[in-house]
Design a protein around this motif. Sequence first.
Motif, PDB file in Angstrom:
ATOM      1  N   ILE A  67     -12.023  74.230  -3.382  1.00  0.00           N
ATOM      2  CA  ILE A  67     -10.938  75.150  -3.726  1.00  0.00           C
ATOM      3  C   ILE A  67     -11.465  76.570  -3.899  1.00  0.00           C
ATOM      4  CG2 ILE A  67      -9.318  73.500  -4.727  1.00  0.00           C
ATOM      5  CD1 ILE A  67     -10.457  74.350  -7.479  1.00  0.00           C
ATOM      6  N   ALA A  68     -12.792  76.725  -3.955  1.00  0.00           N
ATOM      7  CA  ALA A  68     -13.363  78.062  -4.121  1.00  0.00           C
ATOM      8  C   ALA A  68     -12.907  79.012  -3.030  1.00  0.00           C
ATOM      9  CB  ALA A  68     -14.880  77.971  -4.138  1.00  0.00           C
ATOM     10  N   ALA A  69     -12.737  78.473  -1.827  1.00  0.00           N
ATOM     11  CA  ALA A  69     -12.339  79.336  -0.716  1.00  0.00           C
ATOM     12  C   ALA A  69     -10.942  79.920  -0.932  1.00  0.00           C
ATOM     13  CB  ALA A  69     -12.386  78.556   0.589  1.00  0.00           C
ATOM     14  N   LEU A  70     -10.186  79.313  -1.842  1.00  0.00           N
ATOM     15  CA  LEU A  70      -8.839  79.837  -2.106  1.00  0.00           C
ATOM     16  C   LEU A  70      -8.887  81.158  -2.875  1.00  0.00           C
ATOM     17  CD1 LEU A  70      -7.040  76.557  -3.248  1.00  0.00           C
ATOM     18  CD2 LEU A  70      -6.739  77.758  -1.094  1.00  0.00           C
ATOM     19  N   ILE A  71      -9.974  81.347  -3.629  1.00  0.00           N
ATOM     20  CA  ILE A  71     -10.015  82.534  -4.501  1.00  0.00           C
ATOM     21  C   ILE A  71      -9.776  83.817  -3.708  1.00  0.00           C
ATOM     22  CG2 ILE A  71     -11.408  83.844  -6.137  1.00  0.00           C
ATOM     23  CD1 ILE A  71     -12.788  81.261  -6.938  1.00  0.00           C
ATOM     24  N   PRO A  72     -10.553  84.068  -2.643  1.00  0.00           N
ATOM     25  CA  PRO A  72     -10.248  85.292  -1.894  1.00  0.00           C
ATOM     26  C   PRO A  72      -9.007  85.180  -1.013  1.00  0.00           C
ATOM     27  CG  PRO A  72     -12.230  84.244  -1.032  1.00  0.00           C
ATOM     28  CD  PRO A  72     -11.760  83.394  -2.143  1.00  0.00           C
ATOM     29  N   ILE A  93      -3.491  86.837   1.376  1.00  0.00           N
ATOM     30  CA  ILE A  93      -2.102  86.511   1.723  1.00  0.00           C
ATOM     31  C   ILE A  93      -1.165  87.546   1.107  1.00  0.00           C
ATOM     32  CG2 ILE A  93      -0.275  84.801   1.394  1.00  0.00           C
ATOM     33  CD1 ILE A  93      -2.443  82.642   1.468  1.00  0.00           C
ATOM     34  N   GLY A  94      -1.453  87.888  -0.157  1.00  0.00           N
ATOM     35  CA  GLY A  94      -0.634  88.904  -0.821  1.00  0.00           C
ATOM     36  C   GLY A  94      -0.628  90.202  -0.035  1.00  0.00           C
ATOM     37  N   PHE A  95      -1.823  90.608   0.408  1.00  0.00           N
ATOM     38  CA  PHE A  95      -1.946  91.840   1.187  1.00  0.00           C
ATOM     39  C   PHE A  95      -1.129  91.738   2.470  1.00  0.00           C
ATOM     40  CE2 PHE A  95      -4.469  93.624   4.813  1.00  0.00           C
ATOM     41  CZ  PHE A  95      -4.124  94.946   4.628  1.00  0.00           C
ATOM     42  N   ALA A  96      -1.232  90.576   3.136  1.00  0.00           N
ATOM     43  CA  ALA A  96      -0.527  90.415   4.413  1.00  0.00           C
ATOM     44  C   ALA A  96       0.987  90.477   4.193  1.00  0.00           C
ATOM     45  CB  ALA A  96      -0.921  89.090   5.061  1.00  0.00           C
ATOM     46  N   ILE A  97       1.472  89.750   3.189  1.00  0.00           N
ATOM     47  CA  ILE A  97       2.927  89.719   2.967  1.00  0.00           C
ATOM     48  C   ILE A  97       3.447  91.109   2.615  1.00  0.00           C
ATOM     49  CG2 ILE A  97       4.769  88.827   1.493  1.00  0.00           C
ATOM     50  CD1 ILE A  97       3.168  86.260   1.209  1.00  0.00           C
ATOM     51  N   ILE A  98       2.788  91.734   1.623  1.00  0.00           N
ATOM     52  CA  ILE A  98       3.299  93.042   1.182  1.00  0.00           C
ATOM     53  C   ILE A  98       3.084  94.085   2.269  1.00  0.00           C
ATOM     54  CG2 ILE A  98       3.171  94.801  -0.598  1.00  0.00           C
ATOM     55  CD1 ILE A  98       2.091  92.641  -2.473  1.00  0.00           C
ATOM     56  N   GLY A  99       1.936  93.987   2.939  1.00  0.00           N
ATOM     57  CA  GLY A  99       1.651  94.966   3.979  1.00  0.00           C
ATOM     58  C   GLY A  99       2.651  94.889   5.124  1.00  0.00           C
ATOM     59  N   PHE A 150       0.668  98.227  -3.737  1.00  0.00           N
ATOM     60  CA  PHE A 150       0.293  96.841  -4.048  1.00  0.00           C
ATOM     61  C   PHE A 150      -0.457  96.185  -2.894  1.00  0.00           C
ATOM     62  CE2 PHE A 150       1.585  95.487  -8.194  1.00  0.00           C
ATOM     63  CZ  PHE A 150       2.323  96.559  -8.624  1.00  0.00           C
ATOM     64  N   ALA A 151      -0.089  96.552  -1.678  1.00  0.00           N
ATOM     65  CA  ALA A 151      -0.818  96.000  -0.537  1.00  0.00           C
ATOM     66  C   ALA A 151      -2.282  96.414  -0.619  1.00  0.00           C
ATOM     67  CB  ALA A 151      -0.197  96.495   0.769  1.00  0.00           C
ATOM     68  N   TYR A 152      -2.535  97.697  -0.882  1.00  0.00           N
ATOM     69  CA  TYR A 152      -3.912  98.186  -0.973  1.00  0.00           C
ATOM     70  C   TYR A 152      -4.654  97.520  -2.135  1.00  0.00           C
ATOM     71  CZ  TYR A 152      -2.774 102.075   2.219  1.00  0.00           C
ATOM     72  OH  TYR A 152      -2.405 102.832   3.284  1.00  0.00           O
ATOM     73  N   LEU A 153      -3.965  97.373  -3.269  1.00  0.00           N
ATOM     74  CA  LEU A 153      -4.617  96.765  -4.429  1.00  0.00           C
ATOM     75  C   LEU A 153      -5.058  95.337  -4.101  1.00  0.00           C
ATOM     76  CD1 LEU A 153      -2.943  97.535  -7.871  1.00  0.00           C
ATOM     77  CD2 LEU A 153      -5.049  98.435  -6.930  1.00  0.00           C
ATOM     78  N   ASN A 154      -4.172  94.582  -3.455  1.00  0.00           N
ATOM     79  CA  ASN A 154      -4.520  93.216  -3.065  1.00  0.00           C
ATOM     80  C   ASN A 154      -5.676  93.209  -2.080  1.00  0.00           C
ATOM     81  OD1 ASN A 154      -1.923  90.746  -3.291  1.00  0.00           O
ATOM     82  ND2 ASN A 154      -2.381  92.401  -4.678  1.00  0.00           N
ATOM     83  N   LEU A 155      -5.646  94.145  -1.147  1.00  0.00           N
ATOM     84  CA  LEU A 155      -6.739  94.251  -0.183  1.00  0.00           C
ATOM     85  C   LEU A 155      -8.052  94.502  -0.920  1.00  0.00           C
ATOM     86  CD1 LEU A 155      -7.762  94.557   2.769  1.00  0.00           C
ATOM     87  CD2 LEU A 155      -7.363  96.991   2.531  1.00  0.00           C
ATOM     88  N   PHE A 156      -7.965  95.392  -1.901  1.00  0.00           N
ATOM     89  CA  PHE A 156      -9.169  95.701  -2.665  1.00  0.00           C
ATOM     90  C   PHE A 156      -9.721  94.442  -3.342  1.00  0.00           C
ATOM     91  CE2 PHE A 156     -10.984  96.272  -6.843  1.00  0.00           C
ATOM     92  CZ  PHE A 156     -12.153  96.900  -6.490  1.00  0.00           C
ATOM     93  N   VAL A 157      -8.838  93.691  -4.011  1.00  0.00           N
ATOM     94  CA  VAL A 157      -9.311  92.511  -4.732  1.00  0.00           C
ATOM     95  C   VAL A 157      -9.921  91.510  -3.750  1.00  0.00           C
ATOM     96  CG1 VAL A 157      -8.633  90.578  -6.189  1.00  0.00           C
ATOM     97  CG2 VAL A 157      -7.699  92.837  -6.616  1.00  0.00           C
ATOM     98  N   PHE A 158      -9.289  91.362  -2.588  1.00  0.00           N
ATOM     99  CA  PHE A 158      -9.834  90.455  -1.568  1.00  0.00           C
ATOM    100  C   PHE A 158     -11.265  90.838  -1.205  1.00  0.00           C
ATOM    101  CE2 PHE A 158     -10.554  90.033   3.077  1.00  0.00           C
ATOM    102  CZ  PHE A 158     -10.727  88.660   3.115  1.00  0.00           C
ATOM    103  N   MET A 159     -11.455  92.126  -0.931  1.00  0.00           N
ATOM    104  CA  MET A 159     -12.780  92.592  -0.522  1.00  0.00           C
ATOM    105  C   MET A 159     -13.790  92.446  -1.660  1.00  0.00           C
ATOM    106  SD  MET A 159     -12.858  93.393   2.564  1.00  0.00           S
ATOM    107  CE  MET A 159     -11.893  93.864   3.982  1.00  0.00           C
TER     108      MET A 159
END
Lengths: 652, 477
Positions: A3-8, A13-19, A120-129
């Motif tokens: 399930i670790a792979a789910l963390i990023p 997904i959030g970035f993709a949806i909002i973006g 919010f899209a950028y923020l999610n992108l940031f957290v992903f990276m």
Amino acid sequence: MNIAALIPLFPLIGFAIIGLFGKKLKNEKLIGIIGSGAILASFAVAGTLFVQMLGMPAEDRLSIVKVYTWIATGSFTVDIAYQIDQLSLLFTLIITGIGFLIHVYSIGYMHGDKSFPRFFAYLNLFVFMMLNLVLASNFLLTFLGWEGVGLASYLLIGFWYDKKFDGSHITWTGDAAKKAFIVNRIGDFGVLIAMFMLFNLFGTLDYTTINDSATVVLSPNGTAVILITLALFLGCTGKSAQIPLSVWLPDAMAGPTPVSALIHAATMVTSGIFLVSRTNVLFALAPTTMAIVAGIGISTALIAGTIGIVQNDIKKVLAYSTVSQLGFMFAALGVGAFTAAVFHVMTHAFFKALLFLGSGSVIHGMHHEQDIQKMGGLKKHMPITYRTFFIGTLAISGIPFFSGFFSKDEILWYSFLNGGMLIWGIGALAAFCTAFYMWRVTSLTFHGEERFDVAHVHPHESPKTMTVPLIILAVLSVVGGLVGIPHVLGHYLHIPNLLESWLEPVFAGGSALIRQHTGDHTSTELTLMTVSTVIAIAGIMLARSIYSGGPEKSDALKQKFSTLHKILWNKYYIDEIYHMAFVGPILAASRDFLWKIVDVVVIDGIVNGSATVVGATASVLRKAQSGVAQNYALVMLIGIMALLSLVLYSTH
Amino acid sequence: MNIDFFGSLPLVAIWLALGAIGIVIQAFVRNNTKLVFGYYVGTLALTAFLAILSSGAKGSSFGGMIVLGGYAAYFDVLFCGAGILAMLAARPYLDRLNAELDEFYTLMVSAVAGMMLMAHASNLVVLFVGVELMSISFYVMAGFLRTDIKSVESALKYFLLGAFATGFLVYGMAMLYGGTGSLDYVEIGKAVSNGTATYPMFLAIGTVLMAAGLSFKVAAFPFHQWAPDVYDGAPTVVTAFMSTAGKAAAFSAFNPVFAAIMPDGVGGITDTMRLALAVMAAVTMLVGNITAIAQTSVKRMLAFSSVAHAGYLMMGIVAGTAYGHSAIVFYLTAYMFMQMGSFVIVGYLEREQGDGSDIENYSGLSKQHPMLAAMMAMFMFSLAGIPPFAGFFGKYMLFYAAIQSGYTWLTIVAVASSVISVYFYLGLIVKMYFTDAPGKKTTFATGTAGFTIAICSVAILLLGIFPWLLTNIISTW
């Protein structure tokens, strides 16, 4: 632990949806829920892993989760794989936990902004990276995250691109974003070079393999390991805003305040500390580099701390404070106190996020006023913001039993033990500055009389989405230090140093290489603890005596020490020096030489010439053009002659 | 003469389609651009398909003058792909200028045929035929807008200097022949590594002249000066094609030729030559990137950046290792998509902005064309070598290849010049995203150019996230 792979994945997904659909959703609440929900989901997964890990014996806690093979050419193979261990999980919890709070806060702070979804899209992108950066099992994936957070930070600093921003050689937010990105790139290439060297020596970029075989492949304090660690550290000075690459962070304050809290205080800027911690074995093998790290860290702590004293923009004070605190963390790394550094990363994330969000609340309530000289008396207008900000101030100043006290004290103690009197002394001075400038900000912002038109401005407390995160962070700032109570105190209270035993396996390799001072230092440690408490209180008292009565007293001091004030106000002229030494010459080379002479005179001159005679005779044109072609041909001919003579000369 | 029929199919197909059928069609069907366009797109698609089929072929054909399969087949696909992408972009571009003539597509396919020969060549004469076929098509295409003074000037300049460079190239070939008694890459390579050349002096001179001639084609210092002028003056879709596929073709030949005449570990002049090429690579990237900073026209900026990229690519030649050659192939592929995509966007925007590709015209593009701006930003990030885009991996591989071969200093120069390049790539992004458009402008449909841009950006992303898609193919050669 797959399930670790789910963390990023959730933030992606959030970035993709909002973006993709953010603009069509047209519903701030929904976007906010998706954005924050993604981070909360990651936090939940990380929390689950954390609980699982607690139930495991220490030696089983490291696991590698492979997602797929990223690149494979001959001997060069790199996987997209995540390394789940105590260090990465701790960072993940900080990033997603604080990240979630800041996302929630942003729902209130960014309310009504025309680019709400983009934010919010950028923020999610940031957290992903950022999650890729800390979870990566190899240098290359970390580097992807490393560049990715730089990119997200760039997009977010320039978020309010139509805003003027007054910085060094900067007039608007876009310039600040660009400056941050380019300064970071200089550091990034240090990391790149280090990666090449490591791959050449180890044939892999995996952290576990490199850490395990480092002592075999590299000779202690040899040229190779020193160069590698210095190149890595160059990257760290970029991301974590240390001298000589510290200049971008204060200008990064051009971004919206939640960005400053999340990226430029709590998470991204600590990547440098993460990288050194991750490669602690390499650094431990290079005492020379360690000394440089300690020296740069502690000097940055003091220099940034002194600059922070004179700034008037509330966010800039906090920015310099961040640079200074990061300096403390590097000093800790440099003296081999890895755990102390990570501990300070954690407590700093709590109280600095709190202070930034608090300042955001103030800016929000004061309708985008950031100058603390034009504030004052906000205590009664914004009670929750005031109380939480006050707690943050005490925590960062190192008042006993607040979180910052434990972590900073541990750093100072190890600086004394392993680094000596000088490093401790500079650190203590920097700690004094910290207490001083923080009290100054609190005092000028919240205490005393209002220095603005109350009838006109109507400062107001912020909405719940903003104050609740403040309260949670305030609680963490108070109790967050309890996980790392130093032995000297824990011994009496029968509380173990939880953080140290948690991180012990991660740093075992590095710590084993560093000469440890043994013996009983209880009395020395307690004395120093008392001294640093006195220093913190002294800083606060001095600030209180100067600023409690409004700006008159400080103005008098400003007059008295005008030269010193001028130097500090101009940040030791570092930006000016860089501009003169680097930016200017490169631009000049491009504009004045390569462009003006080669291009404008030789090429454009003729092209323009030909353009003006469009209607004129073809003979003029032909003449002009053959002229250029002849010049080019001449250059080619000279080139060939040079090559020929070189090659023929070498045959003899 | 042994001819591997199956392996030679792509070459035969494109020649047949071009020479026999294409010209017949044009003779009978006048002024039906739609038909000709469709016919040539189909031709390239078929050729690419045959090339994929032939990729397993090994060995050589036509008396050993042409190598088959693997490397060459991959380049066939790449060139045909570039041709199709460029044609898709060219149709709306030329249509707007009322300059869509059948000949344009014929020229494009003949350039592709020349490029394919260059990649397949294992004999200097074949290489020469390929180079000239490509170059002559380019000269005409650069001047395709007959009434546009810049276009005509660009063609003339290109032709004059190109002819000059060809002189060196062919003279170099003659010298190699004189030195070793062979025109075959393998034979020449043997003579060099065994030190059995009849006239070593001729061999040395030949090596230098070949280096000069090929450096001209890839636009490397000091043989690069034509490139910014020609790329700037030529119709933008032509620039998109020749600055990418043309450069790829030149490198596809540069690679095997120099693997033969500059083998690793021979010493003597090969070491000197390697050092000379390293210096040329270093200066190329510095000059390209530093000059690009001062440009105010996006088209010209990209033209200079294209020079800089030739410098990065030459690092693979300097390295001279198998890894260096794989790096070149990867980077050429990535470069083709990112550079073509950005030039096509520039070409499309020329329509809205009048003729100017001035950077000011890109203000607020993210508002007006969010998708277009996003893709342009992606191309810029990729060109700057920022992960996760394809350009990053290409640069990574090239830099690593140079380090592996002991050229650390060259890598440091490359690293420094990429830092410089971030400045102007980012400058464009700042304009597109962080500024507002001065006024509302009318927008136009992208037409078939939209496909080109979309395919290029998808490719950049795919190659960045799944680089093994390509590296797996390369590792089979």
